[in-house]
Design an enzyme around this catalytic site. Structure first.
Site, PDB file in Angstrom:
ATOM      1  N   ARG A  76       0.860  -1.189   0.000  1.00 15.88           N
ATOM      2  CA  ARG A  76       0.000   0.000   0.000  1.00 15.88           C
ATOM      3  C   ARG A  76       0.892   1.233   0.000  1.00 15.88           C
ATOM      4  O   ARG A  76       1.768   1.369   0.862  1.00 15.88           O
ATOM      5  CB  ARG A  76      -0.899  -0.021   1.240  1.00 15.88           C
ATOM      6  CG  ARG A  76      -1.691   1.245   1.425  1.00 15.88           C
ATOM      7  CD  ARG A  76      -2.689   1.165   2.584  1.00 15.88           C
ATOM      8  NE  ARG A  76      -3.353   2.451   2.665  1.00 15.88           N
ATOM      9  CZ  ARG A  76      -3.178   3.349   3.636  1.00 15.88           C
ATOM     10  NH1 ARG A  76      -2.374   3.077   4.656  1.00 15.88           N
ATOM     11  NH2 ARG A  76      -3.782   4.513   3.601  1.00 15.88           N
ATOM     12  N   HIS A 115      -2.753  11.248   0.775  1.00 17.99           N
ATOM     13  CA  HIS A 115      -2.176  10.996   2.098  1.00 17.99           C
ATOM     14  C   HIS A 115      -1.552  12.320   2.553  1.00 17.99           C
ATOM     15  O   HIS A 115      -0.347  12.426   2.753  1.00 17.99           O
ATOM     16  CB  HIS A 115      -1.156   9.867   2.019  1.00 17.99           C
ATOM     17  CG  HIS A 115      -0.856   9.204   3.342  1.00 17.99           C
ATOM     18  ND1 HIS A 115      -1.068   7.872   3.594  1.00 17.99           N
ATOM     19  CD2 HIS A 115      -0.341   9.714   4.492  1.00 17.99           C
ATOM     20  CE1 HIS A 115      -0.689   7.578   4.822  1.00 17.99           C
ATOM     21  NE2 HIS A 115      -0.234   8.687   5.402  1.00 17.99           N
ATOM     22  N   GLU A 142      -7.071   8.727   6.346  1.00 17.65           N
ATOM     23  CA  GLU A 142      -7.269   9.388   7.633  1.00 17.65           C
ATOM     24  C   GLU A 142      -7.730  10.837   7.502  1.00 17.65           C
ATOM     25  O   GLU A 142      -7.021  11.765   7.932  1.00 17.65           O
ATOM     26  CB  GLU A 142      -5.984   9.304   8.470  1.00 17.65           C
ATOM     27  CG  GLU A 142      -5.493   7.875   8.667  1.00 17.65           C
ATOM     28  CD  GLU A 142      -4.267   7.775   9.561  1.00 17.65           C
ATOM     29  OE1 GLU A 142      -3.643   8.812   9.863  1.00 17.65           O
ATOM     30  OE2 GLU A 142      -3.921   6.647   9.957  1.00 17.65           O
ATOM     31  N   ASN A 159      -7.379   2.009   9.968  1.00 17.92           N
ATOM     32  CA  ASN A 159      -6.054   2.183  10.577  1.00 17.92           C
ATOM     33  C   ASN A 159      -6.246   2.232  12.086  1.00 17.92           C
ATOM     34  O   ASN A 159      -7.036   3.036  12.578  1.00 17.92           O
ATOM     35  CB  ASN A 159      -5.403   3.501  10.129  1.00 17.92           C
ATOM     36  CG  ASN A 159      -5.067   3.515   8.653  1.00 17.92           C
ATOM     37  OD1 ASN A 159      -5.227   2.517   7.959  1.00 17.92           O
ATOM     38  ND2 ASN A 159      -4.581   4.657   8.169  1.00 17.92           N
ATOM     39  N   TYR A 210      -4.201   2.349  15.869  1.00 18.29           N
ATOM     40  CA  TYR A 210      -2.969   2.473  16.656  1.00 18.29           C
ATOM     41  C   TYR A 210      -3.217   2.419  18.158  1.00 18.29           C
ATOM     42  O   TYR A 210      -2.432   1.858  18.901  1.00 18.29           O
ATOM     43  CB  TYR A 210      -2.252   3.794  16.317  1.00 18.29           C
ATOM     44  CG  TYR A 210      -1.627   3.742  14.934  1.00 18.29           C
ATOM     45  CD1 TYR A 210      -0.355   3.214  14.743  1.00 18.29           C
ATOM     46  CD2 TYR A 210      -2.336   4.172  13.816  1.00 18.29           C
ATOM     47  CE1 TYR A 210       0.204   3.120  13.483  1.00 18.29           C
ATOM     48  CE2 TYR A 210      -1.780   4.082  12.546  1.00 18.29           C
ATOM     49  CZ  TYR A 210      -0.508   3.560  12.386  1.00 18.29           C
ATOM     50  OH  TYR A 210       0.041   3.454  11.133  1.00 18.29           O
ATOM     51  N   GLU A 235      -3.516   0.002   8.170  1.00 15.35           N
ATOM     52  CA  GLU A 235      -2.345   0.415   8.962  1.00 15.35           C
ATOM     53  C   GLU A 235      -2.484  -0.100  10.382  1.00 15.35           C
ATOM     54  O   GLU A 235      -3.562  -0.009  10.984  1.00 15.35           O
ATOM     55  CB  GLU A 235      -2.202   1.949   9.048  1.00 15.35           C
ATOM     56  CG  GLU A 235      -1.659   2.595   7.817  1.00 15.35           C
ATOM     57  CD  GLU A 235      -1.481   4.105   7.983  1.00 15.35           C
ATOM     58  OE1 GLU A 235      -1.204   4.569   9.113  1.00 15.35           O
ATOM     59  OE2 GLU A 235      -1.636   4.814   6.974  1.00 15.35           O
TER      60      GLU A 235
HETATM   61  O1  IFM Z   1       2.957   7.705   9.781  1.00 13.41           O
HETATM   62  C1  IFM Z   1       1.585   7.791   9.981  1.00 13.41           C
HETATM   63  C2  IFM Z   1       0.840   7.603   8.668  1.00 13.41           C
HETATM   64  O2  IFM Z   1       1.233   8.545   7.730  1.00 13.41           O
HETATM   65  C3  IFM Z   1      -0.645   7.742   8.885  1.00 13.41           C
HETATM   66  N1  IFM Z   1      -1.100   6.924   9.960  1.00 13.41           N
HETATM   67  C4  IFM Z   1      -0.379   6.947  11.194  1.00 13.41           C
HETATM   68  C5  IFM Z   1       1.098   6.726  10.940  1.00 13.41           C
HETATM   69  C6  IFM Z   1       1.877   6.750  12.268  1.00 13.41           C
HETATM   70  O3  IFM Z   1       1.719   7.973  12.913  1.00 13.41           O
END
Ligand code: IFM
Length: 449
Positions: A84, A128, A173, A299, A301, A356
């Site tokens: 990706r 992005h 995002e 995504n 985190y 992600e």
């Molecule tokens: O590096 C970023 C990415 O560009 C978008 N999502 C989160 C990642 C980590 O912060």
């Protein structure tokens, strides 16, 4: 039934599950002024003093523009079958409208050839975060016309590359574009205006809808969708105040983007809390935004841990925190996915791609080795969370680790390392971390089940 995620080395994914790695244009390409690329808002932002912690920028980054062939060899060595990446809009259309830059398209064409040679499916993101500066000079995402320009760009990419890529995502995002770019100024273009952020989020959604229509019109065979960053919002305590705040947090971050796309309306709980006179939505906009997707990119985190106390309570962080200071909380991933499935399956929720997931750690290259055991544990636990969500019936088709290699981490510069591959920025030498070998072997092991 429990949502508890256990550490397991014996996870079994379906044989058609897609394993991948992810990057984005500004974070890796470099070649900022090469072959006719126009400047983007991130060039402007990073060249403004005080915006990036270490004063760095993406002028060179990982020099992927020149080293893409080596990077694709490395992707192949990881055993993944998908990559990706994003297209830099200002590389292929320097002003964001008008003339195309053939040399820019040629670069992506060379990259696609190399991926095809290695049997690696390309998953493209159109936006992005690197808006052409010329469009910013005309108001950026606050100007409704930017949404129309974006649709023209999307259709052109789909027309040229639609048959050579597996999927095209409109945005990566949009929450970040709106809230960090326009709300608190941490990201380009650096505005600090929450009301503007609201309007921008609507224009981003509108641009997504217009782009979907434009790409369908060129009959692109690629799967089309959007990538959203999402989290569960958990109240720090059982107090009514914490619970209400957590509900609001989920509404303004997750449902704010999901509801217009899947339900054709903004979440009422969020609308109730805001001054709607500050936010312009044309009559037909929600119809444009609300259209069928072929996939939803998620995504993940970190969870949101919501506390109304002063000072706010902090999460305990039983599994620790990443180098970004983010709590490691894999259960949040399965909770999120199961929640999405429950809430949106009746609204045509398409297959989910985990586009992600990953962590930054303070990696050190010692004796030609990077021993990042913490990332291996992170991966293992988050893959267990994905498997758990799938067992609960969530339709997940792929997992992309963020990121292929260490790269430019936006306003954190080069200090934060998310890669499976270590990059020595002075020499541009790439070194597989222990986690890269672990991921490679994990994927290999999946083939034998
Ligand atoms: O590096 C970023 C990415 O560009 C978008 N999502 C989160 C990642 C980590 O912060």
């Amino acid at each position: 039934m429990t949502n508890q995620v256990s550490m397991s080395t014996a996870l079994h994914f379906p044989s058609d599950f897609t394993w991948g790695v992810a990057t984005s244009a500004y974070q890796i390409e470099g070649a900022a002024a090469v072959d006719g690329r126009g400047p983007s808002i991130w060039d402007t932002f990073t060249h403004t003093a005080g915006k990036v912690i270490d004063g760095s920028n993406g002028d060179v980054a990982c020099d992927h523009y020149h080293r893409y062939a080596e990077d694709v060899e490395n992707i192949a060595a990881l055993n993944v079958s998908a990559y990706r990446f994003s297209i830099s809009w200002s590389r292929v259309q320097p002003s964001g409208h008008g003339a195309w830059n053939e040399k820019g398209f040629d670069f992506y064409s060379r990259l696609l050839d190399k991926l095809a040679e290695k049997n690696i499916a390309a998953h493209v993101t159109l936006y992005h975060w690197d808006l052409p500066q010329v469009l910013q000079d005309n108001g950026g995402w606050l100007n409704r016309d930017t949404a129309s320009h974006f649709a023209v760009y999307a259709a052109e990419v789909a027309r040229r590359f639609g048959a050579r890529v597996a999927s095209i995502a409109t945005h990566n995002e949009p929450w970040c574009t709106a809230n960090l770019g326009y709300g608190n100024g941490q990201f380009a273009p650096g505005f600090k205006d929450p009301v503007a952020a609201l309007q921008v989020s609507h224009h981003l959604l509108l641009s997504h809808g217009l782009a979907m229509t434009a790409m369908r019109a060129v009959k692109s065979p690629a799967k089309l969708g959007i990538v959203l960053n999402q989290w569960t919002a958990m109240p720090a305590t059982d107090s009514p105040a914490d619970k209400a705040e957590a509900e609001w947090e989920y509404a303004r971050s997750v449902q704010w983007f999901m509801d217009p796309i899947f339900k054709g309306s903004y979440p009422q709980i969020a609308l109730d809390r805001m001054d709607q006179s500050l936010f312009i939505v044309f009559e037909n906009d929600l119809k444009i935004i609300h259209q069928k997707l072929d996939f939803l990119g998620v995504n993940y985190y970190v969870r949101a841990f919501v506390s109304t106390e002063n000072p706010p309570r902090k999460p305990e962080g039983k599994l620790g925190f990443t180098d970004m200071g983010w709590e490691i909380y894999p259960q949040g991933l399965s909770d999120l996915l199961i929640g999405l499935h429950r809430e949106y399956q009746e609204y045509d929720l398409p297959p989910i791609y985990i586009t992600e997931n990953g962590m930054a750690s303070a990696d050190k290259l010692e004796d030609a080795k990077v021993d990042d055991q913490i990332r291996i544990e992170y991966l293992n636990r988050h893959l267990a969370a994905v498997a758990h969500a799938m067992e609960q019936g969530v339709g997940i088709r792929s997992y992309f680790y963020w990121s292929l290699m260490d790269n430019f981490e936006w306003n954190s510069g080069y200090a934060k390392r998310f890669g499976l591959i270590y990059v020595d920025y002075a020499t541009q030498q790439r070194t597989m971390k222990e986690s890269a070998y672990w991921y490679r072997d994990f994927i290999e092991a999946q083939k034998s089940f």
